[in-house]
Design an enzyme around this catalytic site. Sequence first.
Site, PDB file in Angstrom:
ATOM      1  N   THR A  13      21.017 -22.701  63.956  1.00 29.21           N
ATOM      2  CA  THR A  13      22.178 -21.873  63.643  1.00 29.21           C
ATOM      3  C   THR A  13      21.954 -20.444  64.137  1.00 29.21           C
ATOM      4  OG1 THR A  13      21.389 -21.236  61.427  1.00 29.21           O
ATOM      5  CG2 THR A  13      22.665 -23.274  61.600  1.00 29.21           C
ATOM      6  N   GLY A  14      23.050 -19.775  64.435  1.00 29.05           N
ATOM      7  CA  GLY A  14      22.959 -18.397  64.929  1.00 29.05           C
ATOM      8  C   GLY A  14      22.140 -18.307  66.191  1.00 29.05           C
ATOM      9  N   THR A  16      23.135 -17.986  69.626  1.00 29.55           N
ATOM     10  CA  THR A  16      23.687 -17.510  70.896  1.00 29.55           C
ATOM     11  C   THR A  16      22.919 -16.317  71.451  1.00 29.55           C
ATOM     12  OG1 THR A  16      25.297 -16.097  69.752  1.00 29.55           O
ATOM     13  CG2 THR A  16      26.020 -18.324  70.342  1.00 29.55           C
ATOM     14  N   GLY A  18      19.235 -13.467  70.578  1.00 27.47           N
ATOM     15  CA  GLY A  18      18.086 -13.098  69.754  1.00 27.47           C
ATOM     16  C   GLY A  18      17.119 -14.218  69.450  1.00 27.47           C
ATOM     17  N   ILE A  19      16.584 -14.197  68.232  1.00 22.39           N
ATOM     18  CA  ILE A  19      15.583 -15.175  67.819  1.00 22.39           C
ATOM     19  C   ILE A  19      16.147 -16.589  67.898  1.00 22.39           C
ATOM     20  CG2 ILE A  19      14.247 -16.018  65.843  1.00 22.39           C
ATOM     21  CD1 ILE A  19      13.884 -13.097  64.977  1.00 22.39           C
ATOM     22  N   GLY A  20      17.365 -16.779  67.447  1.00 22.99           N
ATOM     23  CA  GLY A  20      17.965 -18.107  67.469  1.00 22.99           C
ATOM     24  C   GLY A  20      18.069 -18.680  68.865  1.00 22.99           C
ATOM     25  N   TYR A 154      19.570  -7.362  51.485  1.00 27.27           N
ATOM     26  CA  TYR A 154      18.994  -8.191  52.544  1.00 27.27           C
ATOM     27  C   TYR A 154      17.649  -8.765  52.097  1.00 27.27           C
ATOM     28  CZ  TYR A 154      16.721  -9.381  56.975  1.00 27.27           C
ATOM     29  OH  TYR A 154      16.039 -10.036  57.976  1.00 27.27           O
TER      30      TYR A 154
END
Length: 264
Positions: A13-14, A16, A18-20, A154
């Site tokens: 998930t997420g 598109t 960065g880390i994902g 967060y």
Amino acid sequence: MDLNLQNKRALVTGSTVGIGYAIALRLAREGAEVVLHGRSQGRVDDAVKSITSEIPGARVRGVTADLATDAGARRLSAEVPDVDILVNNAGIYGAKDFEELTHEDWTRIMQVNVYSGATLAQQHLPRMLERNSGRIIFISSESASNIPVEMIHYGVSKAAQSALARGLAERTRGTAVTVNSVLAGPTKSEGVEEFVRGLAKQRNLTESDVEKEFFTLARPGSLIHRFATPDEVANVVAFVASPLASIMNGGAIRAEGGLLKNML
């Protein structure tokens, strides 16, 4: 090192940017079939195109869903009903004084960072247990332990994420299924790069100067004294997702550059 991920199906998930994205790319490079996820169809399409152009023959597809809503999380579950590897990476953050946090702020950050992953785990864990094989990984943060005063909500969400992972791991007792969280440190993702670039321009400094100042003043405990790269975090995640990490279960696995001083 061959991570033995050929023919494994993974949802990140997420993924598109960065880390994902780095995790999805690494898993695809290892031969896994990967489902990318994002909120925007355009960004999902671009990420799929980027991976398939870099890795000819990669089996990658994309799904859009807004994990800021329960309906979006359930839609993603329906779109991707069965996987061998679930990486709950989608997350949001943002600095805000505790006194200014609204109910909506708390609800949104918990929905994206915690509840969406719980919904997806609820879908996939029983299937993994039934076939006695699978990996669930939550991308948490060193902020789960070092709660940042500038974004307490967060830190709370990341602590909850790691607690969720540990609780789910208890349900895998005596099986070949594992559930872990990975505590990522400050990482030079797209959002961080934009922040550093903007601050450097505003203060007439180089981006390198801003990074050094950040680790001198804001994160002095870092042993690497720099931002991690998304690829560095992805390397850890890919190993944890692999059969080679079969003994790692219920852990909060550190990939934070030595920021956390506690040994256990």
